[in-house]
Design a protein around this motif. Structure first.
Motif, PDB file in Angstrom:
ATOM      1  N   MET A  56      71.102  43.162 -24.136  1.00 42.41           N
ATOM      2  CA  MET A  56      70.333  44.387 -23.876  1.00 42.41           C
ATOM      3  C   MET A  56      70.713  45.461 -24.888  1.00 42.41           C
ATOM      4  SD  MET A  56      68.176  46.115 -21.881  1.00 42.41           S
ATOM      5  CE  MET A  56      68.116  45.229 -20.305  1.00 42.41           C
ATOM      6  N   ILE A  57      69.722  46.035 -25.532  1.00 39.28           N
ATOM      7  CA  ILE A  57      69.931  47.124 -26.471  1.00 39.28           C
ATOM      8  C   ILE A  57      69.841  48.447 -25.712  1.00 39.28           C
ATOM      9  CG2 ILE A  57      69.065  48.266 -28.554  1.00 39.28           C
ATOM     10  CD1 ILE A  57      67.705  45.589 -29.254  1.00 39.28           C
ATOM     11  N   ASN A  58      70.803  49.321 -25.929  1.00 38.80           N
ATOM     12  CA  ASN A  58      70.813  50.626 -25.269  1.00 38.80           C
ATOM     13  C   ASN A  58      70.359  51.709 -26.249  1.00 38.80           C
ATOM     14  OD1 ASN A  58      71.809  49.732 -22.741  1.00 38.80           O
ATOM     15  ND2 ASN A  58      73.876  49.608 -23.599  1.00 38.80           N
ATOM     16  N   VAL A  59      69.273  52.367 -25.898  1.00 42.55           N
ATOM     17  CA  VAL A  59      68.688  53.395 -26.761  1.00 42.55           C
ATOM     18  C   VAL A  59      68.780  54.738 -26.046  1.00 42.55           C
ATOM     19  CG1 VAL A  59      66.645  54.157 -28.012  1.00 42.55           C
ATOM     20  CG2 VAL A  59      67.115  51.695 -27.754  1.00 42.55           C
ATOM     21  N   LEU A  60      69.544  55.642 -26.612  1.00 44.23           N
ATOM     22  CA  LEU A  60      69.713  56.975 -26.039  1.00 44.23           C
ATOM     23  C   LEU A  60      68.654  57.911 -26.598  1.00 44.23           C
ATOM     24  CD1 LEU A  60      71.442  59.046 -24.385  1.00 44.23           C
ATOM     25  CD2 LEU A  60      72.681  59.482 -26.526  1.00 44.23           C
ATOM     26  N   PHE A  61      67.963  58.603 -25.712  1.00 40.11           N
ATOM     27  CA  PHE A  61      67.002  59.615 -26.127  1.00 40.11           C
ATOM     28  C   PHE A  61      67.686  60.975 -26.035  1.00 40.11           C
ATOM     29  CE2 PHE A  61      63.464  62.564 -25.758  1.00 40.11           C
ATOM     30  CZ  PHE A  61      62.553  62.066 -26.685  1.00 40.11           C
ATOM     31  N   ALA A  62      68.054  61.531 -27.183  1.00 41.45           N
ATOM     32  CA  ALA A  62      68.812  62.792 -27.230  1.00 41.45           C
ATOM     33  C   ALA A  62      67.914  63.897 -27.758  1.00 41.45           C
ATOM     34  CB  ALA A  62      70.046  62.638 -28.111  1.00 41.45           C
ATOM     35  N   ALA A  63      67.192  64.511 -26.826  1.00 44.48           N
ATOM     36  CA  ALA A  63      66.292  65.604 -27.173  1.00 44.48           C
ATOM     37  C   ALA A  63      66.061  66.443 -25.926  1.00 44.48           C
ATOM     38  CB  ALA A  63      64.978  65.065 -27.723  1.00 44.48           C
ATOM     39  N   LYS A  64      65.319  67.513 -26.068  1.00 40.69           N
ATOM     40  CA  LYS A  64      65.048  68.387 -24.938  1.00 40.69           C
ATOM     41  C   LYS A  64      64.225  67.647 -23.875  1.00 40.69           C
ATOM     42  CE  LYS A  64      66.988  72.115 -26.694  1.00 40.69           C
ATOM     43  NZ  LYS A  64      68.230  72.669 -26.104  1.00 40.69           N
ATOM     44  N   PRO A  65      64.362  68.043 -22.608  1.00 40.01           N
ATOM     45  CA  PRO A  65      63.658  67.341 -21.517  1.00 40.01           C
ATOM     46  C   PRO A  65      62.153  67.236 -21.716  1.00 40.01           C
ATOM     47  CG  PRO A  65      65.316  68.820 -20.609  1.00 40.01           C
ATOM     48  CD  PRO A  65      65.268  69.091 -22.084  1.00 40.01           C
ATOM     49  N   GLU A  66      61.541  68.254 -22.278  1.00 42.69           N
ATOM     50  CA  GLU A  66      60.084  68.203 -22.465  1.00 42.69           C
ATOM     51  C   GLU A  66      59.682  67.122 -23.465  1.00 42.69           C
ATOM     52  OE1 GLU A  66      61.601  71.887 -24.815  1.00 42.69           O
ATOM     53  OE2 GLU A  66      62.007  70.871 -22.898  1.00 42.69           O
ATOM     54  N   ARG A  67      60.567  66.824 -24.408  1.00 44.28           N
ATOM     55  CA  ARG A  67      60.295  65.728 -25.345  1.00 44.28           C
ATOM     56  C   ARG A  67      60.330  64.377 -24.630  1.00 44.28           C
ATOM     57  NH1 ARG A  67      58.405  67.134 -30.549  1.00 44.28           N
ATOM     58  NH2 ARG A  67      59.293  69.161 -31.079  1.00 44.28           N
ATOM     59  N   ALA A 113      78.427  57.133 -23.953  1.00 46.20           N
ATOM     60  CA  ALA A 113      78.459  57.170 -25.418  1.00 46.20           C
ATOM     61  C   ALA A 113      78.903  55.856 -26.028  1.00 46.20           C
ATOM     62  CB  ALA A 113      79.367  58.308 -25.881  1.00 46.20           C
ATOM     63  N   GLN A 114      79.906  55.220 -25.417  1.00 42.32           N
ATOM     64  CA  GLN A 114      80.453  53.995 -25.997  1.00 42.32           C
ATOM     65  C   GLN A 114      79.515  52.806 -25.887  1.00 42.32           C
ATOM     66  OE1 GLN A 114      81.601  55.558 -23.327  1.00 42.32           O
ATOM     67  NE2 GLN A 114      82.009  54.121 -21.656  1.00 42.32           N
ATOM     68  N   ASP A 115      78.408  52.949 -25.109  1.00 41.15           N
ATOM     69  CA  ASP A 115      77.469  51.838 -24.921  1.00 41.15           C
ATOM     70  C   ASP A 115      76.178  51.999 -25.712  1.00 41.15           C
ATOM     71  OD1 ASP A 115      79.245  50.698 -23.097  1.00 41.15           O
ATOM     72  OD2 ASP A 115      78.309  51.686 -21.369  1.00 41.15           O
ATOM     73  N   VAL A 116      76.036  53.091 -26.436  1.00 42.51           N
ATOM     74  CA  VAL A 116      74.778  53.385 -27.123  1.00 42.51           C
ATOM     75  C   VAL A 116      74.670  52.595 -28.426  1.00 42.51           C
ATOM     76  CG1 VAL A 116      73.478  55.200 -28.308  1.00 42.51           C
ATOM     77  CG2 VAL A 116      74.595  55.673 -26.112  1.00 42.51           C
ATOM     78  N   ASP A 117      73.498  51.944 -28.622  1.00 41.38           N
ATOM     79  CA  ASP A 117      73.235  51.199 -29.860  1.00 41.38           C
ATOM     80  C   ASP A 117      72.424  52.010 -30.867  1.00 41.38           C
ATOM     81  OD1 ASP A 117      74.380  48.517 -29.213  1.00 41.38           O
ATOM     82  OD2 ASP A 117      72.924  48.638 -27.567  1.00 41.38           O
ATOM     83  N   TYR A 118      71.463  52.779 -30.376  1.00 49.02           N
ATOM     84  CA  TYR A 118      70.619  53.605 -31.244  1.00 49.02           C
ATOM     85  C   TYR A 118      70.409  54.958 -30.566  1.00 49.02           C
ATOM     86  CZ  TYR A 118      69.597  49.220 -33.602  1.00 49.02           C
ATOM     87  OH  TYR A 118      69.719  48.028 -34.277  1.00 49.02           O
ATOM     88  N   ILE A 119      70.299  56.007 -31.398  1.00 50.63           N
ATOM     89  CA  ILE A 119      70.068  57.347 -30.878  1.00 50.63           C
ATOM     90  C   ILE A 119      68.751  57.861 -31.428  1.00 50.63           C
ATOM     91  CG2 ILE A 119      70.954  59.702 -30.693  1.00 50.63           C
ATOM     92  CD1 ILE A 119      73.755  58.588 -31.283  1.00 50.63           C
ATOM     93  N   VAL A 120      67.794  58.069 -30.535  1.00 53.48           N
ATOM     94  CA  VAL A 120      66.547  58.744 -30.891  1.00 53.48           C
ATOM     95  C   VAL A 120      66.824  60.232 -30.725  1.00 53.48           C
ATOM     96  CG1 VAL A 120      64.117  59.029 -30.339  1.00 53.48           C
ATOM     97  CG2 VAL A 120      65.188  56.770 -30.124  1.00 53.48           C
ATOM     98  N   ALA A 122      72.515  53.508 -35.706  1.00 53.33           N
ATOM     99  CA  ALA A 122      71.684  54.433 -36.495  1.00 53.33           C
ATOM    100  C   ALA A 122      71.215  55.578 -35.617  1.00 53.33           C
ATOM    101  CB  ALA A 122      70.482  53.699 -37.089  1.00 53.33           C
ATOM    102  N   VAL A 123      70.943  56.700 -36.271  1.00 55.91           N
ATOM    103  CA  VAL A 123      70.306  57.852 -35.633  1.00 55.91           C
ATOM    104  C   VAL A 123      68.887  57.936 -36.184  1.00 55.91           C
ATOM    105  CG1 VAL A 123      70.298  60.366 -35.417  1.00 55.91           C
ATOM    106  CG2 VAL A 123      72.449  59.102 -35.273  1.00 55.91           C
ATOM    107  N   LEU A 124      67.911  57.947 -35.289  1.00 49.62           N
ATOM    108  CA  LEU A 124      66.499  57.903 -35.665  1.00 49.62           C
ATOM    109  C   LEU A 124      65.875  59.253 -35.300  1.00 49.62           C
ATOM    110  CD1 LEU A 124      65.861  54.338 -34.215  1.00 49.62           C
ATOM    111  CD2 LEU A 124      66.633  54.970 -36.515  1.00 49.62           C
ATOM    112  N   ASN A 125      65.658  60.068 -36.322  1.00 50.06           N
ATOM    113  CA  ASN A 125      65.239  61.447 -36.105  1.00 50.06           C
ATOM    114  C   ASN A 125      63.790  61.519 -35.648  1.00 50.06           C
ATOM    115  OD1 ASN A 125      66.558  64.022 -36.341  1.00 50.06           O
ATOM    116  ND2 ASN A 125      65.031  64.587 -37.866  1.00 50.06           N
ATOM    117  N   LEU A 126      63.526  62.400 -34.693  1.00 54.06           N
ATOM    118  CA  LEU A 126      62.165  62.620 -34.213  1.00 54.06           C
ATOM    119  C   LEU A 126      61.374  63.550 -35.122  1.00 54.06           C
ATOM    120  CD1 LEU A 126      62.720  63.097 -30.372  1.00 54.06           C
ATOM    121  CD2 LEU A 126      61.277  61.358 -31.431  1.00 54.06           C
ATOM    122  N   TRP A 127      62.056  64.246 -35.995  1.00 54.56           N
ATOM    123  CA  TRP A 127      61.414  65.236 -36.862  1.00 54.56           C
ATOM    124  C   TRP A 127      61.415  64.759 -38.307  1.00 54.56           C
ATOM    125  CZ3 TRP A 127      64.439  70.295 -35.269  1.00 54.56           C
ATOM    126  CH2 TRP A 127      64.271  70.519 -33.896  1.00 54.56           C
TER     127      TRP A 127
END
Length: 309
Positions: A1-12, A39-46, A64-69
């Motif tokens: 299982m790949i863990n993808v963290l969505f790190a942005a404001k709630p409205e996003r 944090a220790q389980d995150v594979d990718y950060i959006v 990797a960190v994958l920027n939304l902007w």
């Protein structure tokens, strides 16, 4: 299982949750997508640079960190970020930018303002030149600048492009570096600024450089606010050296009500609407990088942090 963290404001999250899930499913990727993953389980950060996540040190497993902007200037200097950073290149955003830029280039080229706002009811009979008689200079030949240049070429304009490093775009006269900048400025009957915001581009359009543009030139800035020295531009507009400027981005947004741009008769202010990331197509771009990361392939749209973009 790949863990993808969505790190942005709630409205996003509200906007992106379904499109990201759909893009992951379409790519055949099984992933846990959430705003709350240890944090220790995150594979990718959006990631959106205005999120609360500013210290990447605990994310020891992240690939990797994958920027939304599209803009990355607020994250490139983060010393805790040691893993690859990809900026957003969204086909929907590109299409929107091309349409906005083309519309304002044509507005200036055809002299439409004189007909749309004509309180004296003057019968203006002077026809505009043909596109092939007008030179447009695109400052910044990244994905957005190249796409705009290609559209304007298709309409028949003579197109020059300037970039910090050498570029090659078919049909475009490509200039680069400090030596090429002077020539690009001298050609710019209509200038479109699509450069990134870096220390090397701050106030690139200043009193000295604006003076090198043809008298009566037009400026269109959908790139970054700090590219232009506001006071220098107002001075060039007041003397008539620059005929008009259409500005979509500013140092402070929203543009303060007391800023002189609002009241200046030779300035058109638009509220940062030239291009907007579309959640569906942006999610597809993000998931493509996740697929590449899992397949051991090279990421696309990687940021060179030494250059700042």
């Amino acid at each position: 299982m790949i863990n993808v963290l969505f790190a942005a404001k709630p409205e996003r999250w509200v906007t992106y949750e379904s499109p990201l899930h759909n893009a992951l499913d379409a790519a055949g990727i099984t992933a846990h997508l959430s705003q709350d993953i240890p944090a220790q389980d995150v594979d990718y950060i959006v990631y959106a640079p205005n999120s609360d996540l500013q210290d990447f040190t605990p994310y020891t497993r992240a690939k990797a960190v994958l920027n939304l902007w599209a803009g990355v200037e607020k994250i490139t200097g983060n010393e805790t970020l040691k893993i690859p950073l990809a900026r957003m290149v969204d086909p929907g955003l590109t299409s929107g930018m091309v349409e906005w830029v083309t519309g304002h280039v044509m507005r200036y080229h055809l002299g439409m303002d004189a007909h749309i706002v004509n309180p004296a009811q003057k019968w203006i009979t002077k026809a505009p030149p043909l596109a092939r008689e007008r030179e447009v200079v695109i400052f910044g030949l990244g994905a957005l600048g190249t796409a705009c240049a290609q559209m304007l070429l298709g309409l028949g304009f003579r197109v020059t492009g300037w970039s910090r490093s050498p570029k090659d775009v078919a049909g475009v006269t490509c200039l680069h570096g400090n030596k090429g900048l002077d020539e690009a400025l001298s050609r710019a009957e209509i200038a479109v600024t699509l450069l990134p915001d870096t220390p090397a581009t701050t106030d690139l359009f200043n009193t000295e450089t604006l003076a090198k543009m043809p008298r009566g030139a037009f400026i269109i800035n959908p790139g970054r606010g700090p590219l232009i020295d506001d006071d220098a531009l107002i001075g060039a507009l007041d003397t008539g050296h620059i005929a008009h400027a259409t500005l979509d981005v500013f140092r402070i947004e929203p543009l303060p009500q007391d800023h002189p741009f609002w009241a200046h008769p030779q300035v058109t202010v638009t509220p940062h609407i030239a291009a907007e990331t579309r959640a569906i197509t942006a999610s597809e771009s993000i998931v493509e990088n996740i697929r590449r990361g899992e397949a051991g392939e090279a990421y696309i749209n990687l940021v060179d942090r030494s250059l700042g973009y």
